[in-house]
Each structure stands twice: as structure tokens, then as C-alpha cells.
Design an enzyme around this catalytic site. Structure first.
Site, short mmCIF file in Angstrom:
data_model
loop_
_atom_site.label_atom_id
_atom_site.label_comp_id
_atom_site.label_asym_id
_atom_site.label_seq_id
_atom_site.Cartn_x
_atom_site.Cartn_y
_atom_site.Cartn_z
N ASP A 9 0.86 -1.20 0.00
CA ASP A 9 0.00 0.00 0.00
C ASP A 9 0.89 1.25 0.00
O ASP A 9 1.72 1.44 0.89
CB ASP A 9 -0.89 -0.02 1.24
N ASP A 107 -3.84 2.26 -5.25
CA ASP A 107 -2.51 2.23 -4.60
C ASP A 107 -2.26 0.99 -3.76
O ASP A 107 -1.41 0.99 -2.89
CB ASP A 107 -2.30 3.51 -3.78
N GLU A 108 -2.99 -0.07 -4.04
CA GLU A 108 -2.97 -1.22 -3.15
C GLU A 108 -3.04 -2.53 -3.93
O GLU A 108 -3.86 -2.66 -4.84
CB GLU A 108 -4.26 -1.10 -2.34
P1 TTP Z 1 -5.26 5.26 0.91
O1 TTP Z 1 -4.26 4.17 0.65
O2 TTP Z 1 -6.42 4.95 1.79
O3 TTP Z 1 -4.53 6.51 1.60
P2 TTP Z 1 -3.11 7.12 1.31
O4 TTP Z 1 -2.30 6.29 0.37
O5 TTP Z 1 -3.28 8.53 0.90
O6 TTP Z 1 -2.43 7.12 2.76
P3 TTP Z 1 -1.82 5.89 3.57
O7 TTP Z 1 -0.38 6.21 3.73
O8 TTP Z 1 -2.55 5.93 4.88
O9 TTP Z 1 -2.07 4.65 2.79
O10 TTP Z 1 -5.82 5.82 -0.46
C1 TTP Z 1 -5.05 5.91 -1.65
C2 TTP Z 1 -5.40 7.17 -2.42
O11 TTP Z 1 -6.78 7.17 -2.73
C3 TTP Z 1 -5.13 8.46 -1.66
O12 TTP Z 1 -3.81 8.92 -1.82
C4 TTP Z 1 -6.15 9.40 -2.24
C5 TTP Z 1 -7.31 8.51 -2.65
N1 TTP Z 1 -8.39 8.61 -1.66
C6 TTP Z 1 -9.40 9.55 -1.86
O13 TTP Z 1 -9.40 10.27 -2.87
N2 TTP Z 1 -10.40 9.66 -0.92
C7 TTP Z 1 -10.43 8.90 0.22
O14 TTP Z 1 -11.34 9.05 1.07
C8 TTP Z 1 -9.38 7.92 0.42
C9 TTP Z 1 -9.37 7.07 1.66
C10 TTP Z 1 -8.41 7.83 -0.53
MG MG Z 2 -2.14 4.19 0.60
#
Ligand code: TTP
Ligand code: MG
Length: 362
Positions: A9, A107-108
Site C-alpha cells: 500500500d 494504490d494497493e
Molecule cells: P489510501 O491508501 O487509503 O490513503 P493514502 O495512500 O493517501 O495514505 P496511507 O499512507 O494511509 O495509505 O488511499 C489511496 C489514495 O486514494 C489516496 O492517496 C487518495 C485517494 N483517496 C481519496 O481520494 N479519498 C479517500 O477518502 C481515500 C481514503 C483515498
Molecule cells: Mg495508501
């Protein structure tokens, strides 16, 4: 024999890409999302970097509230094209290590490395390799969790964020999970937490210590599901793409509802291109294409068209989608969301087509 599963992730993904491209943002709070308009803006935070998270900012927070807490932050509108390019580069790197690869969001992804790693120590070395490669090619950081089940791998990737690797060997699972709050389990949110807490379950250890029949009695199917996760018995496989999956679809919501059909069609063209990248890469043929369109007021419509043969033809799909979309242009309603679905899938073209292709190629 235990399985070895990675959950990968990216760290504050959208914000990380922006920081990579503007080194002067380093050390400053970066927030990607709607325009804050000096605190009067509508919409929400998509994500923010760790500097911004120190002020309590997080994904989905109203942008006006974010601005109140962090007025000196750098606020940016999302550049989805850029994020898709970065995401594809990352996913190609992860996927290059095994076909047992399942991307679950932008992103996962999960990767089953049981066939390439002899043990958890090998897996740690591979995780380091993948991480370094992503850092040097794409220029952003990722967190990787490794465990014998998908759910524990996912909990592990979140454990050491950002830029962390967490390997949980089966004999250490209990110790790893025991003291965690139940909301660490993917799928248990604030509402379920209240319900579980009322019945005396607040940590994952409480779940492990409750006999399965009691969990089922108290929480039904959901109780059984979390009990399996807590006890390392989540049997779900890393799902490679297969045509048995009945369809491929993609949809996008507009930031603001739009009545401009040129904008709608260009969004559909973009979705169509994205879907076809996937279709070409995985050699998928389809017979049916559907348009989904949601208008203001949540009116949602779908329209489908079937071809005579299984095809793989981006231009033909775009023509069909354009015709189907134009039927809505006279309704005088703004468009909120559009999507494309391909179904009736097959892994190869008809034998006839194949013969011709072979003939030409030879
Ligand atoms: P996530 O993997 O949930 O968050 P992140 O990568 O920004 O942070 P983390 O380090 O905690 O993993 O989500 C991936 C992307 O998806 C994030 O960069 C932006 C988008 N996203 C949104 O647009 N709205 C949301 O509510 C979430 C949770 C994510
Ligand atoms: Mg993320």
C-alpha cells in the site's frame, strides 16, 4: 505449508506524487483535494501527507475544516492522470515478481510469493527489493505487510506506515494481533466497534479468546468472519485476473455535476482507454459493452449493446458509448457520474481470427 502473502500500500499516495514533483514541498503540509477557497470551499480532502496529518487532517475530512486546522498548508487539486501513471508503474513492478497478483485499488495490491520465497526471511528480502525498486523508478514510498493470510498482511502493511515492512510469521500472529483495537480489522468501522464493544469485545485478543459458536451466536456471519481473520484462518486466495470474473468496469464521478456533454464524452474516452490498457494487456475479448450514467438527483441509467462476435476494439467501443451517451443529452439534466462495463468475456478471439493473426504473424 504456510502461504506467503504480501499486501502493498503506497504511503499518502496522491500527496507523495505531488511532493516528488515539487521538492520545495518537502517538510510542509501538503493536502490534495477540493479547493479550500479560504475556508469557504466545499468538498473534501482526498489525502494529505504526514506533515498535514500532524494537524489532525485526514482523507474525507471537509476541506473547510482542514483549512481551519491548517491554513498555511499547500492545497492542491488532484491530478488524476499523473496518479494513474505512477500507479501503473508501481503495479507493473509488483506484478513482475509473480502472476499471483491482485490489484485492489489505485494504490494497493496483493502478491502471493509462496512459489518464489522459501520462507518468511526470503519474503522480507523480496519486500525490500520491491520497495527499493519502487523508490528508485517511481520515486515514492510504499509499505508492505507479509503474512500467511490476506487480512493479516493488510493489517501488517498498515502497522509500520510510512515506508515500513512488517513480516508476521504464523507463530507470531497472536502476539502481533492480540492488543490491537478491533477496528484494525479491515471492515470493522466505528459503527461495528460500538456494537462489538457493547458485547465485551474491544481487542482482537478478545475475539481470539471467544469460542467460535459464541461469536456466531452474538454477531452472526460477521462474527464468524472476524473470528477467522483473528485466528489466521482467512482462506481467501490472491485472485489473479480471470475471465470467470464476469465483467470489467470503471466509473468516475465528476467533481461538480456537468451539463457539458463534451466533458462527459471526453471523460468516457479516458475511461475507455484505461479499460483497454487492461484488456490488451490481459488478452481479453468481450461481446457486450454497457454505459452507466448517473444524473443529478441520483437518477441512474444503464444502456447495453452486444456485438455479434467477441472483439477487442477500443474505437468500436467508443463509437457505441458515444451513441448511447448522446441519448441522454436531451434530458436537460446535469451528469454526476459515468462508467463503462465490458462483459461476456473470453480469453481469446474466435479460432477463425486466431488463424488469420497467426498467418499474418508468420
Ligand atoms: P489510501 O491508501 O487509503 O490513503 P493514502 O495512500 O493517501 O495514505 P496511507 O499512507 O494511509 O495509505 O488511499 C489511496 C489514495 O486514494 C489516496 O492517496 C487518495 C485517494 N483517496 C481519496 O481520494 N479519498 C479517500 O477518502 C481515500 C481514503 C483515498
Ligand atoms: Mg495508501
Amino acid at each position: 505449508m504456510h502461504r506467503l502473502i504480501f499486501h502493498c500500500d503506497l504511503d499518502c499516495f496522491f500527496a507523495a506524487v505531488e511532493e516528488r514533483d515539487s521538492p520545495d514541498y518537502k517538510g510542509k503540509p501538503v493536502i490534495v483535494g477540493a479547493d479550500p477557497k479560504d475556508g469557504k470551499g466545499r468538498g473534501v480532502v482526498s489525502t494529505c501527507n504526514y506533515e498535514a496529518r500532524k494537524f489532525g487532517l485526514h482523507s474525507a475530512m471537509p476541506i473547510s475544516q482542514a483549512f481551519k486546522r491548517c491554513p498555511h498548508g499547500i492545497y492542491l487539486f488532484p491530478d488524476f492522470k499523473k496518479y494513474h501513471v505512477a500507479s501503473k508503474e508501481v503495479m507493473d513492478i509488483i506484478n513482475s515478481y509473480s502472476i499471483k497478483f491482485q490489484q485492489v485499488s489505485i494504490d494497493e495490491a496483493y502478491l502471493d510469493v509462496s512459489d518464489i520465497c522459501g520462507n518468511f526471511e526470503d519474503a522480507r528480502i523480496l519486500a525490500e527489493t520491491i520497495k527499493n525498486q519502487i523508490q528508485s523508478i517511481v520515486g515514492i514510498t510504499i509499505s508492505i505487510g507479509c503474512a500467511s493470510t490476506k487480512s493479516i498482511a493488510k493489517i501488517a502493511s498498515d502497522y509500520n506506515k510510512p515506508n515500513g515492512i512488517t513480516v508476521v510469521e504464523p507463530k507470531k500472529e497472536r502476539e502481533f494481533l492480540e492488543d490491537m483495537d478491533i477496528t484494525r480489522i479491515p471492515g470493522i468501522g466505528k459503527k461495528s466497534k460500538i456494537y462489538y464493544n457493547k458485547k465485551g469485545i474491544s481487542t482482537i485478543g478478545d475475539i481470539i479468546n471467544t469460542p467460535l459458536p459464541k461469536m456466531i451466536h452474538l454477531f452472526g456471519k460477521n462474527g464468524e468472519w472476524v473470528w477467522n481473520i483473528a485466528n489466521g484462518l482467512d482462506k481467501r486466495e490472491v485472485k489473479e485476473f480471470s475471465v470467470e470474473r464476469k465483467s470489467i468496469s470503471k466509473e468516475r464521478t465528476f467533481y461538480e455535476d456537468t451539463s457539458d456533454f463534451d466533458v462527459v464524452l471526453s471523460k468516457l474516452e479516458e475511461i475507455n482507454s484505461k479499460i483497454h490498457e487492461f484488456v490488451y494487456k490481459n488478452k481479453i475479448y468481450y461481446k457486450t459493452v454497457s454505459l452507466k450514467i448517473r444524473l443529478e438527483g441520483y437518477l441512474t441509467f444503464t444502456r447495453a449493446h452486444s456485438f455479434i462476435h467477441h472483439i477487442q476494439d477500443k474505437k468500436k467501443v467508443l463509437r457505441v458509448i458515444t451513441d448511447l451517451t448522446n441519448q441522454f443529452s436531451t434530458m436537460n439534466k446535469k451528469v454526476r457520474l459515468v462508467g463503462i462495463k465490458l462483459s461476456n468475456l473470453k480469453k481469446s478471439p474466435s479460432t477463425f481470427q486466431k488463424t488469420i493473426i497467426n498467418y499474418i504473424e508468420n
